[in-house]
Design a protein around this motif. Structure first.
Motif: not given
Length: 205
Positions: A43, A127-128, A131, A46-47
């Motif tokens: 997470v 997850v990355g 996203l 990804s930001w």
């Protein structure tokens, strides 16, 4: 006449209390905890990871061409390197925290650390990737709305989690943080003078 000092009786050193968790339970907790930590890393990545801005154009002959703007193609390397950096930091912190679980120090927890870090890398990458794909969409080379009237289409490409999609590159990304974590744990074990590493059950020596 010599005065002999009275012998002082040796005070026994109390043994540490038995751990509340069994060794397999501790190993499972490490693996699960690292997998959840890997999801948080995904997470965060990804930001932070920068997208690569590019353009799809339609030539006079009707062919589509794609290129990146300026040095934006460097972001494809930077994004993957950022994930490796975050996972390396996680590996070192995890090795120190696992080592603090003194009662279970030893090969079982070292193995759990290694396996857990591989799982953390896989979870972070999954997850990355999910996203950034949700945020930026797929590569629009085939779907870009370029026409003879509007020949240029600008887009932002999702950052990659791997340097390349070959099995060797993917395996390196997954195994590198685990190797760093195992090395950090091994260095702390080598620096410990006790044969039992201070774990449970205590062993003389």
């Amino acid at each position: 006449m010599t005065l002999e000092s009275p012998e002082v009786p040796a005070v026994p050193i109390p043994s540490p209390p038995a751990p509340r968790f069994s060794r397999p339970g501790a190993a499972a907790a490490v693996v699960v905890g690292l997998a959840l930590a890997g999801a948080l890393v995904g997470v965060l990545w990804s930001w932070m990871a920068p997208p690569a801005h590019g353009v799809v154009a339609l030539t006079k002959s009707g062919q589509r061409v794609q290129t990146y703007l300026g040095s934006e193609s460097d972001h494809l390397f930077v994004a993957a390197a950022m994930l490796i950096g975050l996972l390396t930091a996680l590996a070192i912190v995890a090795a120190v925290l696992v080592w603090q679980w003194r009662a279970h120090r030893g090969p079982v927890l070292a193995t759990a650390l290694w396996v857990g870090l591989v799982g953390a890398a896989g979870t972070a990458a999954g997850v990355g990737a999910a996203l950034v794909r949700w945020h930026y969409g797929a590569n629009p080379f085939n779907t870009a709305p370029v026409t003879p009237a509007n020949r240029v289409f600008y887009y932002a490409e999702a950052p990659p989690v791997f340097f390349a999609h070959g099995p060797l590159q993917i395996a390196t990304t997954l195994l590198f943080p685990a190797a760093i974590g195992a090395l950090a744990y091994a260095l702390m074990a080598v620096a410990t003078p006790r044969d039992d590493l201070g774990g449970w059950p205590p062993v003389d020596g």
